[in-house]
Structures are given as C-alpha cells and as structure tokens.
Design a protein around this motif. Structure first.
Motif, PDB file in Angstrom:
ATOM      1  N   SER A 287       6.137  24.773 -41.356  1.00 60.25           N
ATOM      2  CA  SER A 287       7.377  25.001 -40.623  1.00 60.25           C
ATOM      3  C   SER A 287       7.160  25.023 -39.126  1.00 60.25           C
ATOM      4  O   SER A 287       8.109  24.845 -38.349  1.00 60.25           O
ATOM      5  CB  SER A 287       8.027  26.319 -41.080  1.00 60.25           C
ATOM      6  OG  SER A 287       7.222  27.424 -40.697  1.00 60.25           O
ATOM      7  N   LEU A 288       5.927  25.255 -38.692  1.00 56.24           N
ATOM      8  CA  LEU A 288       5.613  25.268 -37.272  1.00 56.24           C
ATOM      9  C   LEU A 288       5.226  23.886 -36.749  1.00 56.24           C
ATOM     10  O   LEU A 288       5.066  23.712 -35.543  1.00 56.24           O
ATOM     11  CB  LEU A 288       4.468  26.253 -37.003  1.00 56.24           C
ATOM     12  CG  LEU A 288       4.735  27.709 -37.368  1.00 56.24           C
ATOM     13  CD1 LEU A 288       3.506  28.553 -37.083  1.00 56.24           C
ATOM     14  CD2 LEU A 288       5.948  28.254 -36.620  1.00 56.24           C
TER      15      LEU A 288
ATOM     16  N   PRO B 263       5.871  20.068 -35.707  1.00 57.70           N
ATOM     17  CA  PRO B 263       7.051  19.345 -35.220  1.00 57.70           C
ATOM     18  C   PRO B 263       7.482  18.253 -36.189  1.00 57.70           C
ATOM     19  O   PRO B 263       6.654  17.592 -36.818  1.00 57.70           O
ATOM     20  CB  PRO B 263       6.570  18.747 -33.889  1.00 57.70           C
ATOM     21  CG  PRO B 263       5.089  18.645 -34.043  1.00 57.70           C
ATOM     22  CD  PRO B 263       4.678  19.809 -34.879  1.00 57.70           C
TER      23      PRO B 263
ATOM     24  N   LYS C 179      11.015  16.540 -32.646  1.00 55.66           N
ATOM     25  CA  LYS C 179      11.808  17.740 -32.398  1.00 55.66           C
ATOM     26  C   LYS C 179      10.951  18.785 -31.703  1.00 55.66           C
ATOM     27  O   LYS C 179       9.833  19.066 -32.120  1.00 55.66           O
ATOM     28  CB  LYS C 179      12.372  18.305 -33.691  1.00 55.66           C
ATOM     29  CG  LYS C 179      13.318  19.476 -33.477  1.00 55.66           C
ATOM     30  CD  LYS C 179      13.847  20.011 -34.794  1.00 55.66           C
ATOM     31  CE  LYS C 179      14.816  21.161 -34.548  1.00 55.66           C
ATOM     32  NZ  LYS C 179      14.183  22.266 -33.810  1.00 55.66           N
ATOM     33  N   ASP C 180      11.491  19.355 -30.638  1.00 55.43           N
ATOM     34  CA  ASP C 180      10.775  20.391 -29.906  1.00 55.43           C
ATOM     35  C   ASP C 180      10.728  21.670 -30.728  1.00 55.43           C
ATOM     36  O   ASP C 180      11.733  22.078 -31.323  1.00 55.43           O
ATOM     37  CB  ASP C 180      11.459  20.653 -28.563  1.00 55.43           C
ATOM     38  CG  ASP C 180      11.523  19.402 -27.700  1.00 55.43           C
ATOM     39  OD1 ASP C 180      10.631  18.543 -27.855  1.00 55.43           O
ATOM     40  OD2 ASP C 180      12.460  19.279 -26.883  1.00 55.43           O
ATOM     41  N   LEU C 181       9.560  22.315 -30.771  1.00 59.71           N
ATOM     42  CA  LEU C 181       9.381  23.531 -31.561  1.00 59.71           C
ATOM     43  C   LEU C 181      10.231  24.668 -31.013  1.00 59.71           C
ATOM     44  O   LEU C 181      10.354  24.840 -29.791  1.00 59.71           O
ATOM     45  CB  LEU C 181       7.911  23.940 -31.569  1.00 59.71           C
ATOM     46  CG  LEU C 181       6.953  23.044 -32.358  1.00 59.71           C
ATOM     47  CD1 LEU C 181       5.528  23.523 -32.193  1.00 59.71           C
ATOM     48  CD2 LEU C 181       7.339  23.005 -33.827  1.00 59.71           C
ATOM     49  N   CYS C 182      10.815  25.434 -31.934  1.00 65.27           N
ATOM     50  CA  CYS C 182      11.620  26.612 -31.576  1.00 65.27           C
ATOM     51  C   CYS C 182      12.717  26.248 -30.588  1.00 65.27           C
ATOM     52  O   CYS C 182      13.040  27.026 -29.667  1.00 65.27           O
ATOM     53  CB  CYS C 182      10.736  27.721 -31.007  1.00 65.27           C
ATOM     54  SG  CYS C 182       9.396  28.231 -32.097  1.00 65.27           S
TER      55      CYS C 182
END
Length: 224
Positions: free
Chosen positions: A94-95, A97, A134-137
């Motif tokens: 999940s962490l 990208p 996609k940028d994390l968080c």
C-alpha cells in the motif's frame, strides 16, 4: 498622429487575428456499448462524438482503450499490477506508488509477475508515450509524456470537496501552467443546475493534445 499609425499597423498586422480558443468537451462517464464503465466524449461546439472508451475487461486492473468516434484505438492505458502473494505484504504494498503506462494504438498483451508482456500491436510495435505515477499520501499524480527531445512533465491534481480535476504543465523554472480542467457539468436554461456526477465538463487549453488529456483524465478517475 503616432497613435493613429500604431492603430493602423495593429489592424493590418498578424496580431489582429483572434487567439486560438480553448476546446470544451462534455464527458459522460458511461459506455455507450456496454452497461458498465467507460466514457463517451462530445464536442460542445457541434455535439459530435470525439472519443469513446468501452472497458471490455473486468476489474480495475484491465486495460482501457481510448478510441475515436469511429472506434479506432488511439491510446491504450494500462495500470501496472502489483502482485500480492501474502497478506503480510499488503501494508507494504500500500506504500508503493501506483503507476500507469500509456501506449499508442491498440496493444494486446498480458501481465506476468507485475510486468507487461505484449503479444501484438495493431500498428507495429507498441510504443510507450506516457507514464504516470501517483504521489504517495497525496491526491495528485505526476505524468511524464515522452517527447522527441526530452520528456514533458505534467501534474494532475483533484479536489473532492470542490469536485474538479486539473492538469498542469510543469515548467523548467518550477512554474506550472494550467492546460486542462474538468468539473461537474452545469445544465438548465441558465447553466446553473449541476448535472449527474457522471456528466463532466472538460476544458482544454490551446496547444494541449486532446487524446493525451483524456488519457490523463482516465488515469485520474481510476485512482480516486
């Protein structure tokens, strides 16, 4: 007298030509062929269909083919799969990208162990034209369009509260230029009534490729 001559020069010069206008499109987030996910895109100027997407696959990991009004595939959008073999790895994955790849034309293939293996491309060998991460968080995404000399970077952002998505072209000096924006479409006699959430208004600035813009919108909608 000087002002009069300047005005006459302005009227005769090339600057008298009107600047190119932005293109306004209506995006209906439904397939016209199947009862499922897809897109039907129409030109607001004349009502003609510009693009269509019929998601023939099942699940979010399936390829999406962006077609013109006649059904010719322009781009193939592929979401890179992340293989999950053990439950203990779910949090770690999940962490990582999420990434997407966009190829020209109609590409047929399959994914093995998270890697794309292509069997055939209708118009020659598959050519990668765009990659998105996609940028994390974050609710944003970084896109690299592979140009002839060097990649052109874009930044995708969206707001759940205000219900808009925007595409910016990243400049070399750190400045970003808005090249496209999508919002809920307004209808009614006064254009003040919000239509359904699956009916969007897409505005593309001059000089921005419309097919590439639509592929970015498809990627943005897939990770929300």
């Amino acid at each position: 007298m000087v002002m009069a001559e300047s005005e006459e020069t302005t009227r005769k010069g090339p600057s008298s030509q009107p600047p190119p206008a932005c293109r306004r499109l209506t995006v209906w987030c439904k397939s016209l062929v199947f009862r499922g996910d897809g897109y039907a895109v129409f030109d607001d100027a004349d009502g003609r269909m510009v693009f269509r997407v019929d998601n023939y696959g099942v699940g979010q990991g399936s390829d999406m083919a962006l077609m013109d009004h006649a059904g010719r595939v322009l781009l193939t959008v592929r979401r890179r799969h992340r293989k999950v073999s053990r439950s203990i790895l779910i949090y770690m994955l999940s962490l990582m990208p999420e990434t997407w790849e966009v190829y020209n034309g109609d590409v047929e293939g399959k994914v093995i162990d998270g890697h794309s293996v292509y069997q055939k491309a209708v118009d020659g060998e598959p050519r990668l034209v765009m990659r998105a991460t996609k940028d994390l968080c974050s609710s944003s995404c970084t896109v690299s369009v592979l140009a002839a000399d060097k990649p052109i970077l874009y930044h995708l952002s969206w707001s759940r509260r205000d219900e808009w998505s925007r595409i910016y072209r990243c400049g070399s000096t750190g400045d970003n230029t808005l090249v496209a924006e999508v919002r809920r479409k307004l209808g009614g006699p006064e254009k003040t009534t919000l239509l359904g959430k699956d009916v969007l208004s897409l505005v593309v600035q001059p000089g921005m490729d419309h097919a590439i813009t639509m592929a970015m919108l498809m990627i943005s909608n897939s990770y929300r």
